[in-house]
Design a protein around this motif. Structure first.
Motif, short mmCIF file in Angstrom:
data_model
loop_
_atom_site.label_atom_id
_atom_site.label_comp_id
_atom_site.label_asym_id
_atom_site.label_seq_id
_atom_site.Cartn_x
_atom_site.Cartn_y
_atom_site.Cartn_z
N GLN A 58 39.53 30.66 84.67
CA GLN A 58 40.94 30.54 84.26
C GLN A 58 41.27 31.59 83.21
O GLN A 58 42.30 32.25 83.28
CB GLN A 58 41.19 29.16 83.63
N ARG A 59 40.34 31.72 82.26
CA ARG A 59 40.57 32.70 81.18
C ARG A 59 40.52 34.12 81.73
O ARG A 59 41.28 34.97 81.33
CB ARG A 59 39.50 32.55 80.09
N GLN A 60 39.61 34.36 82.69
CA GLN A 60 39.43 35.73 83.20
C GLN A 60 40.39 36.01 84.35
O GLN A 60 39.97 36.06 85.52
CB GLN A 60 38.01 35.90 83.71
N ASP A 61 41.65 36.14 84.04
CA ASP A 61 42.65 36.52 85.05
C ASP A 61 42.66 35.59 86.25
O ASP A 61 43.00 35.99 87.35
CB ASP A 61 42.40 37.96 85.55
N ARG A 62 42.23 34.36 86.08
CA ARG A 62 42.25 33.38 87.17
C ARG A 62 41.59 33.90 88.44
O ARG A 62 42.14 33.80 89.53
CB ARG A 62 43.70 32.96 87.49
N MET A 63 40.45 34.50 88.30
CA MET A 63 39.76 35.04 89.47
C MET A 63 39.43 33.91 90.45
O MET A 63 39.01 32.84 90.04
CB MET A 63 38.49 35.77 89.05
N ARG A 64 39.63 34.19 91.73
CA ARG A 64 39.41 33.16 92.76
C ARG A 64 37.91 32.88 92.93
O ARG A 64 37.08 33.78 92.79
CB ARG A 64 39.99 33.69 94.08
N LEU A 65 37.62 31.63 93.26
CA LEU A 65 36.22 31.21 93.42
C LEU A 65 35.94 30.85 94.87
O LEU A 65 36.75 30.19 95.52
CB LEU A 65 35.99 29.98 92.53
N LEU A 66 34.80 31.31 95.37
CA LEU A 66 34.36 30.94 96.71
C LEU A 66 32.88 30.57 96.63
O LEU A 66 32.07 31.35 96.12
CB LEU A 66 34.57 32.13 97.66
N VAL A 67 32.54 29.38 97.12
CA VAL A 67 31.16 28.90 97.02
C VAL A 67 30.52 28.90 98.41
O VAL A 67 31.03 28.26 99.33
CB VAL A 67 31.13 27.47 96.43
N LEU A 68 29.42 29.63 98.54
CA LEU A 68 28.69 29.71 99.81
C LEU A 68 27.47 28.82 99.68
O LEU A 68 26.58 29.08 98.86
CB LEU A 68 28.29 31.16 100.08
N ASN A 69 27.44 27.78 100.47
CA ASN A 69 26.37 26.78 100.33
C ASN A 69 25.38 26.93 101.48
O ASN A 69 25.67 26.61 102.63
CB ASN A 69 27.00 25.38 100.35
N LEU A 70 24.18 27.43 101.16
CA LEU A 70 23.15 27.62 102.19
C LEU A 70 22.43 26.31 102.42
O LEU A 70 21.73 25.80 101.54
CB LEU A 70 22.14 28.69 101.72
N GLN A 71 22.60 25.77 103.61
CA GLN A 71 21.98 24.48 103.95
C GLN A 71 20.71 24.74 104.75
O GLN A 71 20.76 25.35 105.82
CB GLN A 71 22.94 23.65 104.79
N VAL A 72 19.59 24.25 104.23
CA VAL A 72 18.29 24.50 104.88
C VAL A 72 17.54 23.18 105.06
O VAL A 72 17.54 22.34 104.16
CB VAL A 72 17.45 25.49 104.04
N GLU A 73 16.92 23.04 106.22
CA GLU A 73 16.14 21.82 106.45
C GLU A 73 15.03 21.73 105.41
O GLU A 73 14.26 22.69 105.23
CB GLU A 73 15.54 21.85 107.85
N PRO A 74 14.93 20.58 104.70
CA PRO A 74 13.97 20.46 103.60
C PRO A 74 12.53 20.81 103.98
O PRO A 74 11.80 21.37 103.16
CB PRO A 74 14.09 18.98 103.19
N VAL A 75 12.12 20.55 105.22
CA VAL A 75 10.71 20.83 105.59
C VAL A 75 10.38 22.32 105.49
O VAL A 75 9.21 22.69 105.37
CB VAL A 75 10.36 20.35 107.02
N LEU A 76 11.39 23.19 105.54
CA LEU A 76 11.11 24.64 105.50
C LEU A 76 10.88 25.15 104.08
O LEU A 76 10.28 26.20 103.87
CB LEU A 76 12.28 25.41 106.10
N LEU A 77 11.38 24.39 103.08
CA LEU A 77 11.47 24.96 101.73
C LEU A 77 10.12 25.23 101.08
O LEU A 77 9.91 26.28 100.47
CB LEU A 77 12.33 24.05 100.83
N MET A 78 9.18 24.30 101.24
CA MET A 78 7.87 24.47 100.58
C MET A 78 7.18 25.75 101.08
O MET A 78 6.65 26.52 100.29
CB MET A 78 7.01 23.23 100.83
#
Ligand code: AP5
Ligand code: MG
Length: 218
Positions: A104-124
């Motif tokens: 808000q303070r910084q010229d109201r820069m727009r926000l975009l959230v990219l959510n990487l969804q990964v099957e939990p078994v792959l993470l380890m």
């Protein structure tokens, strides 16, 4: 792509760093990894590193007050004026609220959230197999995308390193911290209409291609 704050979200090992690096190069905007900033402070023996090291090695989160200060300072720099990528921030509701106010303070820069969804078994496997080049930052995986020679970077021949928190015990704590503190942000951003889910279980090139196509018009 318009000037905006891009946030990469996802569990440890989801591929935030891998994809954020590519997007930063393609769109010529800075890639700000809070984990990387902390690891550099640890390596350089800075006071910040001394405060953070114990928490990081144990797979716990560093306090919000420290993280918010780091990010606010970094995104206020000139190179972030045309947009930037945050990788690993925010990861608590407190950090998310702080960022809303900051944008808000910084010229109201727009926000975009990219959510990487990964099957939990792959993470380890992704995390125990990760190796990183200390010189160029390229990220490898001994199971999924190994370097040509087991221990050195294909690009600059530097000896690859293993992260101190990529040990099974610390990984379990990191995954638990994600479930407890960070996953609530998915609803938080969905409610604001800024969340874009990406299937992160596919191969890195397929994900990169989808992201590139999406961001070109975003
Ligand atoms: P941070 O460095 O952010 O770690 P993390 O969130 O645990 O995420 P990672 O970096 O482990 O995973 P990634 O999603 O970037 O995956 P990558 O692309 O490397 O934070 C570290 C610590 O710092 C925290 O635990 C905390 O202590 C502290 N911290 C940082 N920010 C904080 C904050 N805001 N608040 C509080 N504390 C904070 O990929 C992983 C592996 O998988 C690699 O080997 C890669 O080659 C491979 N891979 C990637 N994509 C694919 C694919 N599509 N298919 C197959 N393999 C793949
Ligand atoms: Mg990372």
């Amino acid at each position: 792509m318009k000037a905006q704050a891009l946030v990469f979200m996802g569990a440890p090992g989801a591929g935030k760093g891998t994809q954020a690096r590519k997007v930063a190069t393609e769109f010529a905007i800075p890639h700000i990894s809070t984990g990387e900033i902390l690891r550099e402070a640890v390596a350089g023996g800075a006071p910040l590193g001394l405060a953070a090291k114990e928490k990081m090695d144990a797979g716990m989160l560093v306090p919000d007050a420290i993280m918010c200060k780091i990010v606010e300072e970094r995104v206020s720099r000139e190179d972030c004026r045309n947009g930037f990528i945050l990788d690993g921030f925010p990861r608590t509701l407190g950090q998310a609220r702080f960022m809303d106010e900051m944008l808000q303070r910084q010229d109201r820069m727009r926000l975009l959230v990219l959510n990487l969804q990964v099957e939990p078994v792959l993470l380890m496997k992704r995390l125990t197999g990760r190796r990183t080049c200390p010189v160029c930052g390229r990220i490898y995986n001994m199971f999924f995308n190994p370097p040509a020679n087991d221990s050195v970077c294909d690009l600059d021949r530097a000896r690859l390193i293993e992260r101190a928190d990529d040990k099974e015990d610390a990984i379990r704590h990191r995954l638990a911290a994600y479930d407890r503190d960070t996953s609530p942000l998915i609803d938080y951003y969905e409610d604001r209409g800024v969340l874009h889910n990406v299937n992160g279980s596919r191969d890195p090139e397929a994900i990169a291609k989808e992201l590139h196509g999406f961001l070109r018009t975003a």
